[in-house]
Design an enzyme around this catalytic site. Sequence first.
Site, PDB file in Angstrom:
ATOM      1  N   GLU A  27       0.826  -1.223   0.000  1.00 53.50           N
ATOM      2  CA  GLU A  27       0.000   0.000   0.000  1.00 53.50           C
ATOM      3  C   GLU A  27       0.856   1.267   0.000  1.00 53.50           C
ATOM      4  O   GLU A  27       2.042   1.228   0.352  1.00 53.50           O
ATOM      5  CB  GLU A  27      -0.951   0.009   1.202  1.00 53.50           C
ATOM      6  CG  GLU A  27      -0.249  -0.030   2.555  1.00 53.50           C
ATOM      7  CD  GLU A  27      -1.100   0.535   3.684  1.00 53.50           C
ATOM      8  OE1 GLU A  27      -1.569   1.674   3.570  1.00 53.50           O
ATOM      9  OE2 GLU A  27      -1.259  -0.168   4.693  1.00 53.50           O
ATOM     10  N   LYS A  89      -5.444  10.924   1.280  1.00 52.21           N
ATOM     11  CA  LYS A  89      -5.592   9.525   1.682  1.00 52.21           C
ATOM     12  C   LYS A  89      -6.880   9.023   1.026  1.00 52.21           C
ATOM     13  O   LYS A  89      -7.960   9.569   1.265  1.00 52.21           O
ATOM     14  CB  LYS A  89      -5.682   9.493   3.212  1.00 52.21           C
ATOM     15  CG  LYS A  89      -5.931   8.138   3.816  1.00 52.21           C
ATOM     16  CD  LYS A  89      -5.984   8.274   5.347  1.00 52.21           C
ATOM     17  CE  LYS A  89      -6.770   7.136   5.963  1.00 52.21           C
ATOM     18  NZ  LYS A  89      -7.059   7.351   7.385  1.00 52.21           N
ATOM     19  N   VAL A 109      -5.434   0.258   3.042  1.00 45.18           N
ATOM     20  CA  VAL A 109      -5.637  -1.187   2.895  1.00 45.18           C
ATOM     21  C   VAL A 109      -6.852  -1.421   1.987  1.00 45.18           C
ATOM     22  O   VAL A 109      -6.830  -2.266   1.085  1.00 45.18           O
ATOM     23  CB  VAL A 109      -5.817  -1.865   4.276  1.00 45.18           C
ATOM     24  CG1 VAL A 109      -6.310  -3.303   4.127  1.00 45.18           C
ATOM     25  CG2 VAL A 109      -4.497  -1.837   5.047  1.00 45.18           C
ATOM     26  N   ALA A 144     -13.095   1.399   6.824  1.00 48.39           N
ATOM     27  CA  ALA A 144     -13.583   0.712   5.622  1.00 48.39           C
ATOM     28  C   ALA A 144     -12.744  -0.537   5.316  1.00 48.39           C
ATOM     29  O   ALA A 144     -13.174  -1.402   4.547  1.00 48.39           O
ATOM     30  CB  ALA A 144     -13.553   1.673   4.430  1.00 48.39           C
ATOM     31  N   ASP A 145     -11.564  -0.646   5.936  1.00 52.11           N
ATOM     32  CA  ASP A 145     -10.725  -1.834   5.699  1.00 52.11           C
ATOM     33  C   ASP A 145     -11.476  -3.121   6.054  1.00 52.11           C
ATOM     34  O   ASP A 145     -11.313  -4.153   5.397  1.00 52.11           O
ATOM     35  CB  ASP A 145      -9.448  -1.781   6.560  1.00 52.11           C
ATOM     36  CG  ASP A 145      -8.491  -0.668   6.152  1.00 52.11           C
ATOM     37  OD1 ASP A 145      -8.736   0.004   5.129  1.00 52.11           O
ATOM     38  OD2 ASP A 145      -7.492  -0.476   6.878  1.00 52.11           O
ATOM     39  N   LYS A 162      -3.109  -1.968  15.677  1.00 55.26           N
ATOM     40  CA  LYS A 162      -2.601  -1.191  16.810  1.00 55.26           C
ATOM     41  C   LYS A 162      -3.682  -1.036  17.857  1.00 55.26           C
ATOM     42  O   LYS A 162      -4.861  -0.942  17.540  1.00 55.26           O
ATOM     43  CB  LYS A 162      -2.178   0.196  16.342  1.00 55.26           C
ATOM     44  CG  LYS A 162      -0.909   0.205  15.540  1.00 55.26           C
ATOM     45  CD  LYS A 162      -0.331   1.615  15.490  1.00 55.26           C
ATOM     46  CE  LYS A 162       0.987   1.628  14.755  1.00 55.26           C
ATOM     47  NZ  LYS A 162       0.819   1.745  13.301  1.00 55.26           N
TER      48      LYS A 162
HETATM   49  N1  PSU Z   1      -2.688   1.390  10.816  1.00 57.55           N
HETATM   50  C1  PSU Z   1      -1.353   1.340  10.915  1.00 57.55           C
HETATM   51  N2  PSU Z   1      -0.599   1.886   9.935  1.00 57.55           N
HETATM   52  C2  PSU Z   1      -1.155   2.472   8.828  1.00 57.55           C
HETATM   53  C3  PSU Z   1      -2.569   2.503   8.725  1.00 57.55           C
HETATM   54  C4  PSU Z   1      -3.293   1.957   9.736  1.00 57.55           C
HETATM   55  O1  PSU Z   1      -0.850   0.824  11.897  1.00 57.55           O
HETATM   56  O2  PSU Z   1      -0.420   2.970   7.951  1.00 57.55           O
HETATM   57  C5  PSU Z   1      -3.212   3.114   7.496  1.00 57.55           C
HETATM   58  C6  PSU Z   1      -3.537   2.010   6.461  1.00 57.55           C
HETATM   59  O3  PSU Z   1      -3.422   2.558   5.169  1.00 57.55           O
HETATM   60  C7  PSU Z   1      -4.993   1.710   6.768  1.00 57.55           C
HETATM   61  C8  PSU Z   1      -5.517   3.091   7.106  1.00 57.55           C
HETATM   62  O4  PSU Z   1      -5.696   1.126   5.690  1.00 57.55           O
HETATM   63  O5  PSU Z   1      -4.465   3.697   7.846  1.00 57.55           O
HETATM   64  C9  PSU Z   1      -6.808   3.042   7.869  1.00 57.55           C
HETATM   65  O6  PSU Z   1      -7.332   4.337   7.981  1.00 57.55           O
HETATM   66  P1  PSU Z   1      -8.803   4.543   8.607  1.00 57.55           P
HETATM   67  O7  PSU Z   1      -8.673   4.148  10.050  1.00 57.55           O
HETATM   68  O8  PSU Z   1      -9.091   5.990   8.418  1.00 57.55           O
HETATM   69  O9  PSU Z   1      -9.716   3.637   7.863  1.00 57.55           O
END
Ligand code: PSU
Length: 307
Positions: A27, A89, A109, A144-145, A162
């Site tokens: 990614e 993003k 992701v 959304a992942d 995390k």
């Molecule tokens: N968690 C991590 N490192 C990252 C991300 C998440 O530990 O780099 C990034 C990834 O690209 C993941 C995105 O798909 O953040 C998720 O963002 P959101 O929570 O806004 O869906």
Amino acid sequence: MTGNPYLDVKPEVAEALAAGKPVVALESTIISHGMPYPQNVETALNVENIIRECGAVPATIAIIGGRLKAGLTAEEIAYFGKKGRAIAKASRRDIAAICARGEDGATTVTTTMMIAHMAGISFFATGGIGGVHRGAETTMDISADLEELANTPVTVVCAGAKAILDLKLTLEYLETHGVPVIGYGTEELPAFYSRHSGLKVDYRMDTPAEIAAAFRAQRQMGLKGGMLVTNPIPEQYAMDDAVINGAIDQAVRESVEQGVKGKEITPFLLARVAELTGGDSLDSNIQLVYNNARLASAIAKAYAETR
Ligand code: PSU
Ligand code: MN
């Protein structure tokens, strides 16, 4: 591969796919939003080299000038790393508008899975995935992942999620949506910097071949959705639980106090945790990505060998 006027598959990647060779997607949000410059560029290039050394072809995914790119050049990777958080993003909701306007987008992701699937790539290595945020019972902030894992047939190799997230609710969501969560060599869900979460995965698998076989079964049955492989950070790079959890709790508190919202929350928390723990968390982060790239390559190879 065909019929998608927005997709550019890098020739090296297209040739490998046509020959049935193993390909591993990567990614670009991890480059632009997940790590600081210049370590982000260095790491992204090293990950590609590790995948090659493992006998697979890397395909770093991004949106450049409105084109969905499956496979970047070293120059394109450097461009993403330098622009960092100035690049949008891009999640599922964003890609149509970004492409129609001819803009750049860093793929999460979610969008990396989407573009990988459009290109015919089935395996993807990253660091951590998004999930159900702490406090989601009132904010409804769910990445959304998770929905993408439920719908798109790609195996994602990560180091767990995390603890900026509510890991228990994240597992509940994945269960509801039918996403198998596999622990590589472990029954416990790893928590990114830490090998431990106190939560159980659905299946422990000890070899890449076992994981490839499960993915094959999913495809042959015509099931929708992918699989989540969680690979614990190597022991020597794992962080002290008290140190990392203290930093995470403080970062989450600050995000609430400052009213950080929507797509900004995850990058805010990632950057704040890295600041609060100095260089230590960045070093762990880099090493676990390398470790995941090796496992994803091995799974892709095992899958290609049993075609
Ligand atoms: N968690 C991590 N490192 C990252 C991300 C998440 O530990 O780099 C990034 C990834 O690209 C993941 C995105 O798909 O953040 C998720 O963002 P959101 O929570 O806004 O869906
Ligand atoms: Mn969110």
